[in-house]
Design a protein around this motif. Structure first.
Motif, PDB file in Angstrom:
ATOM      1  N   GLY A  18       3.381  -7.154  24.006  1.00 57.05           N
ATOM      2  CA  GLY A  18       2.035  -7.479  23.540  1.00 57.05           C
ATOM      3  C   GLY A  18       1.720  -6.762  22.254  1.00 57.05           C
ATOM      4  N   GLU A  19       0.432  -6.583  21.991  1.00 56.65           N
ATOM      5  CA  GLU A  19       0.006  -5.902  20.768  1.00 56.65           C
ATOM      6  C   GLU A  19       0.241  -4.392  20.883  1.00 56.65           C
ATOM      7  OE1 GLU A  19      -1.103  -7.124  17.898  1.00 56.65           O
ATOM      8  OE2 GLU A  19      -0.805  -9.175  18.630  1.00 56.65           O
ATOM      9  N   VAL A  20       0.812  -3.823  19.833  1.00 53.66           N
ATOM     10  CA  VAL A  20       0.995  -2.374  19.743  1.00 53.66           C
ATOM     11  C   VAL A  20       0.444  -1.917  18.395  1.00 53.66           C
ATOM     12  CG1 VAL A  20       3.011  -2.321  21.264  1.00 53.66           C
ATOM     13  CG2 VAL A  20       3.336  -2.604  18.795  1.00 53.66           C
ATOM     14  N   ASP A  21       0.175  -0.632  18.274  1.00 61.07           N
ATOM     15  CA  ASP A  21      -0.396  -0.119  17.032  1.00 61.07           C
ATOM     16  C   ASP A  21       0.568  -0.283  15.866  1.00 61.07           C
ATOM     17  OD1 ASP A  21      -2.666   0.666  18.366  1.00 61.07           O
ATOM     18  OD2 ASP A  21      -2.020   2.759  18.603  1.00 61.07           O
ATOM     19  N   ASP A  22       0.017  -0.618  14.706  1.00 62.13           N
ATOM     20  CA  ASP A  22       0.833  -0.669  13.493  1.00 62.13           C
ATOM     21  C   ASP A  22       1.303   0.742  13.141  1.00 62.13           C
ATOM     22  OD1 ASP A  22       0.380  -3.366  13.307  1.00 62.13           O
ATOM     23  OD2 ASP A  22      -1.248  -3.172  11.839  1.00 62.13           O
ATOM     24  N   PRO A  23       2.558   0.889  12.715  1.00 64.26           N
ATOM     25  CA  PRO A  23       3.042   2.225  12.356  1.00 64.26           C
ATOM     26  C   PRO A  23       2.459   2.697  11.032  1.00 64.26           C
ATOM     27  CG  PRO A  23       4.727   0.584  11.907  1.00 64.26           C
ATOM     28  CD  PRO A  23       3.612  -0.138  12.601  1.00 64.26           C
ATOM     29  N   ARG A  24       2.267   4.010  10.903  1.00 62.24           N
ATOM     30  CA  ARG A  24       1.832   4.607   9.646  1.00 62.24           C
ATOM     31  C   ARG A  24       3.056   5.054   8.854  1.00 62.24           C
ATOM     32  NH1 ARG A  24      -3.391   8.464  11.143  1.00 62.24           N
ATOM     33  NH2 ARG A  24      -4.614   6.860  12.254  1.00 62.24           N
ATOM     34  N   VAL A  25       3.064   4.733   7.587  1.00 67.57           N
ATOM     35  CA  VAL A  25       4.203   5.052   6.736  1.00 67.57           C
ATOM     36  C   VAL A  25       3.937   6.373   6.019  1.00 67.57           C
ATOM     37  CG1 VAL A  25       5.691   4.246   4.884  1.00 67.57           C
ATOM     38  CG2 VAL A  25       4.636   2.598   6.445  1.00 67.57           C
ATOM     39  N   GLY A  26       4.655   7.420   6.409  1.00 68.20           N
ATOM     40  CA  GLY A  26       4.498   8.718   5.779  1.00 68.20           C
ATOM     41  C   GLY A  26       5.182   8.773   4.426  1.00 68.20           C
ATOM     42  N   PRO A  27       4.985   9.859   3.684  1.00 67.63           N
ATOM     43  CA  PRO A  27       5.571   9.975   2.344  1.00 67.63           C
ATOM     44  C   PRO A  27       7.084   9.863   2.325  1.00 67.63           C
ATOM     45  CG  PRO A  27       3.887  11.647   2.681  1.00 67.63           C
ATOM     46  CD  PRO A  27       4.112  11.000   4.012  1.00 67.63           C
ATOM     47  N   ASP A  28       7.754  10.344   3.390  1.00 70.34           N
ATOM     48  CA  ASP A  28       9.214  10.354   3.420  1.00 70.34           C
ATOM     49  C   ASP A  28       9.788   9.251   4.304  1.00 70.34           C
ATOM     50  OD1 ASP A  28       9.345  12.668   1.758  1.00 70.34           O
ATOM     51  OD2 ASP A  28       8.853  13.888   3.509  1.00 70.34           O
ATOM     52  N   SER A  29       8.995   8.233   4.582  1.00 71.62           N
ATOM     53  CA  SER A  29       9.423   7.138   5.446  1.00 71.62           C
ATOM     54  C   SER A  29       9.336   5.809   4.705  1.00 71.62           C
ATOM     55  CB  SER A  29       8.559   7.074   6.707  1.00 71.62           C
ATOM     56  OG  SER A  29       8.684   8.241   7.477  1.00 71.62           O
ATOM     57  N   VAL A  30       9.937   4.787   5.319  1.00 70.96           N
ATOM     58  CA  VAL A  30       9.778   3.420   4.822  1.00 70.96           C
ATOM     59  C   VAL A  30       9.376   2.539   5.990  1.00 70.96           C
ATOM     60  CG1 VAL A  30      11.490   3.725   2.983  1.00 70.96           C
ATOM     61  CG2 VAL A  30      12.201   2.768   5.186  1.00 70.96           C
ATOM     62  N   LEU A  31       8.625   1.487   5.684  1.00 76.28           N
ATOM     63  CA  LEU A  31       8.285   0.502   6.702  1.00 76.28           C
ATOM     64  C   LEU A  31       9.399  -0.545   6.734  1.00 76.28           C
ATOM     65  CD1 LEU A  31       6.093  -0.383   8.743  1.00 76.28           C
ATOM     66  CD2 LEU A  31       5.177  -1.859   6.930  1.00 76.28           C
ATOM     67  N   VAL A  32       9.996  -0.708   7.912  1.00 78.30           N
ATOM     68  CA  VAL A  32      11.105  -1.637   8.090  1.00 78.30           C
ATOM     69  C   VAL A  32      10.644  -2.827   8.920  1.00 78.30           C
ATOM     70  CG1 VAL A  32      13.418  -1.959   9.058  1.00 78.30           C
ATOM     71  CG2 VAL A  32      12.821   0.207   7.943  1.00 78.30           C
ATOM     72  N   LYS A  33      10.882  -4.002   8.393  1.00 72.84           N
ATOM     73  CA  LYS A  33      10.668  -5.250   9.125  1.00 72.84           C
ATOM     74  C   LYS A  33      11.878  -5.453  10.031  1.00 72.84           C
ATOM     75  CE  LYS A  33       9.947 -10.202   8.129  1.00 72.84           C
ATOM     76  NZ  LYS A  33       9.805 -11.174   7.012  1.00 72.84           N
ATOM     77  N   VAL A  34      11.683  -5.362  11.327  1.00 65.66           N
ATOM     78  CA  VAL A  34      12.782  -5.339  12.288  1.00 65.66           C
ATOM     79  C   VAL A  34      13.360  -6.739  12.472  1.00 65.66           C
ATOM     80  CG1 VAL A  34      13.443  -4.802  14.654  1.00 65.66           C
ATOM     81  CG2 VAL A  34      11.772  -3.352  13.471  1.00 65.66           C
ATOM     82  N   ARG A  35      14.682  -6.822  12.335  1.00 64.73           N
ATOM     83  CA  ARG A  35      15.384  -8.071  12.652  1.00 64.73           C
ATOM     84  C   ARG A  35      16.087  -7.972  13.998  1.00 64.73           C
ATOM     85  NH1 ARG A  35      15.787 -11.820   8.517  1.00 64.73           N
ATOM     86  NH2 ARG A  35      16.417 -13.096  10.290  1.00 64.73           N
ATOM     87  N   ALA A  36      16.613  -6.783  14.318  1.00 64.57           N
ATOM     88  CA  ALA A  36      17.294  -6.588  15.595  1.00 64.57           C
ATOM     89  C   ALA A  36      17.260  -5.107  15.949  1.00 64.57           C
ATOM     90  CB  ALA A  36      18.738  -7.083  15.525  1.00 64.57           C
ATOM     91  N   ALA A  37      17.257  -4.836  17.251  1.00 62.83           N
ATOM     92  CA  ALA A  37      17.267  -3.460  17.755  1.00 62.83           C
ATOM     93  C   ALA A  37      18.146  -3.416  18.997  1.00 62.83           C
ATOM     94  CB  ALA A  37      15.856  -2.990  18.090  1.00 62.83           C
ATOM     95  N   ALA A  38      19.085  -2.476  19.022  1.00 64.74           N
ATOM     96  CA  ALA A  38      20.012  -2.388  20.146  1.00 64.74           C
ATOM     97  C   ALA A  38      19.464  -1.513  21.257  1.00 64.74           C
ATOM     98  CB  ALA A  38      21.361  -1.854  19.674  1.00 64.74           C
ATOM     99  N   VAL A  39      19.907  -1.800  22.468  1.00 62.74           N
ATOM    100  CA  VAL A  39      19.566  -0.996  23.635  1.00 62.74           C
ATOM    101  C   VAL A  39      20.674   0.034  23.854  1.00 62.74           C
ATOM    102  CG1 VAL A  39      19.000  -1.021  26.087  1.00 62.74           C
ATOM    103  CG2 VAL A  39      18.450  -2.997  24.656  1.00 62.74           C
ATOM    104  N   ASN A  40      20.282   1.252  24.155  1.00 61.51           N
ATOM    105  CA  ASN A  40      21.226   2.312  24.495  1.00 61.51           C
ATOM    106  C   ASN A  40      20.822   2.933  25.826  1.00 61.51           C
ATOM    107  OD1 ASN A  40      22.950   2.687  21.919  1.00 61.51           O
ATOM    108  ND2 ASN A  40      20.850   2.651  21.128  1.00 61.51           N
ATOM    109  N   PRO A  41      21.774   3.510  26.570  1.00 57.21           N
ATOM    110  CA  PRO A  41      21.412   4.139  27.850  1.00 57.21           C
ATOM    111  C   PRO A  41      20.295   5.164  27.722  1.00 57.21           C
ATOM    112  CG  PRO A  41      23.785   3.913  27.705  1.00 57.21           C
ATOM    113  CD  PRO A  41      23.240   3.483  26.370  1.00 57.21           C
ATOM    114  N   VAL A  42      20.232   5.863  26.587  1.00 56.70           N
ATOM    115  CA  VAL A  42      19.177   6.859  26.424  1.00 56.70           C
ATOM    116  C   VAL A  42      17.792   6.218  26.445  1.00 56.70           C
ATOM    117  CG1 VAL A  42      19.076   6.811  23.895  1.00 56.70           C
ATOM    118  CG2 VAL A  42      18.566   8.943  25.110  1.00 56.70           C
ATOM    119  N   ASP A  43      17.699   4.939  26.081  1.00 60.40           N
ATOM    120  CA  ASP A  43      16.396   4.263  26.087  1.00 60.40           C
ATOM    121  C   ASP A  43      15.814   4.202  27.491  1.00 60.40           C
ATOM    122  OD1 ASP A  43      16.435   3.745  23.313  1.00 60.40           O
ATOM    123  OD2 ASP A  43      17.632   1.933  23.611  1.00 60.40           O
TER     124      ASP A  43
END
Length: 315
Positions: A18-43
């Motif tokens: 559903g709807e989640v908060d928009d991320p804030r882009v800090g000075p040392d970060s970039v906003l990435v438009k996600v195309r794919a995200a992998a699942v890992n056991p740590v998740d």
């Protein structure tokens, strides 16, 4: 924006789309438009609260550390990336809050590298955490060298399959544990497969009578005891799954973001040294199913969730 989140620890059923908060882009970060995200056991281990003493959650948590996408906004201090750059990232921070299972993620530049040009979005999304884990363990912790013999547990898995490829590239001989149905896959990576279960020590000894030089454990539990008994004199043992490895004279490894290591992995992928096997892809709104599949185990390669931007409406 749309994303996956959970407001309490629990099973896959606590994940909501559903709807989640928009991320804030800090000075040392970039906003990435996600195309794919992998699942890992740590998740799913984070989702179940197993890392609660290590990483503080800020509920509701958007899960996910692996990502592949496109830079749409650099932070004020960022010079490493421009709008339109295609990137991969292991976006782990010191709290659980704004992860990669969403349409956008704010990623610190220290977690990113350029996407390998020859990999699909889904393949590239499966590279960061698994690849960094395999690379850092082999090159920095085990320091595997040419002509050594290394035993890799779960050699058909996300981390294990990359470890086999990287160890073979380093000139090592690799014996890999895997279920019989995945033996051909392990052979194709350059490893020598052996089956799990009773008699594992005898099977490994049959291939390496004098013992193995190093063990890369991704399983934990009984595998550690077996592994310790298979080591040659002065052999090395590392686990990414079980801190009790120290009781057997080994070392525990927890992977850290490193842009130089990640860039090296991207280069190795472009050179054809490493490839990522994507076992299953699911849309973002079915991330709970992706978590469930990961938790069940036995899947060769990576499970990846995707964002279909052709159907995403502007927010």
């Amino acid at each position: 924006m749309k994303g996956i989140s959970y407001s309490r620890y629990g099973g896959p059923d606590v994940l909501a789309y559903g709807e989640v908060d928009d991320p804030r882009v800090g000075p040392d970060s970039v906003l990435v438009k996600v195309r794919a995200a992998a699942v890992n056991p740590v998740d799913w281990k984070c989702r179940e609260g197993h890392l609660d003493q290590l990483i503080e959650p800020v509920f509701p948590v958007v899960p996910g550390w692996d990502v592949c996408g496109v830079v749409v906004q650099p932070g004020l201090a960022v010079t490493e990336f421009l709008v339109g750059d295609e990137v991969i990232g292991y976006v782990r921070q010191d709290v659980l809050a704004h992860g990669t299972f969403a349409e956008y993620v704010a990623a610190p530049v220290r977690t990113l590298a350029r996407k390998p040009r020859n990999l699909t979005w889904e393949e590239a999304a499966g590279l960061p955490l698994a690849g960094l884990t395999a690379y850092q363990v082999l090159t920095k912790t085990l320091q595997v060298r040419r002509d050594e013999t290394i035993l890799v547990h779960a050699a058909a898995g996300g981390v294990g399959s990359l470890a086999v490829q990287l160890a073979r590239h380093a000139g090592a001989r690799v014996i890999g544990t895997a279920s019989p149905g995945n033996h051909d896959f392990v052979r194709g990576l350059g490893g020598e497969p052996v089956a799990y279960g009773d008699g594992l020590a005898e099977r490994v000894r049959g291939l390496a009578p004098e013992g193995v030089t190093a063990v890369f454990d991704t399983v934990g539990g009984d595998a550690l005891k077996v592994s310790a008994n298979l080591l040659a004199p002065e052999g090395r043992l590392v686990s990414i799954a079980d801190p009790d490895v120290v009781d057997y004279g080994g070392r525990y490894h927890f992977t850290r973001p490193d842009p130089d290591d990640l860039l090296r992995l991207s280069e190795l992928a472009e050179q054809g040294v490493v490839s990522v096997r994507v076992a299953r892809t699911l849309p973002l709104d079915r991330a709970a199913e992706a978590h469930r599949l990961s938790e069940e185990g036995g899947t060769p390669g990576k499970i990846v969730v995707t964002v279909d931007w052709e159907t995403v409406m502007p927010t």
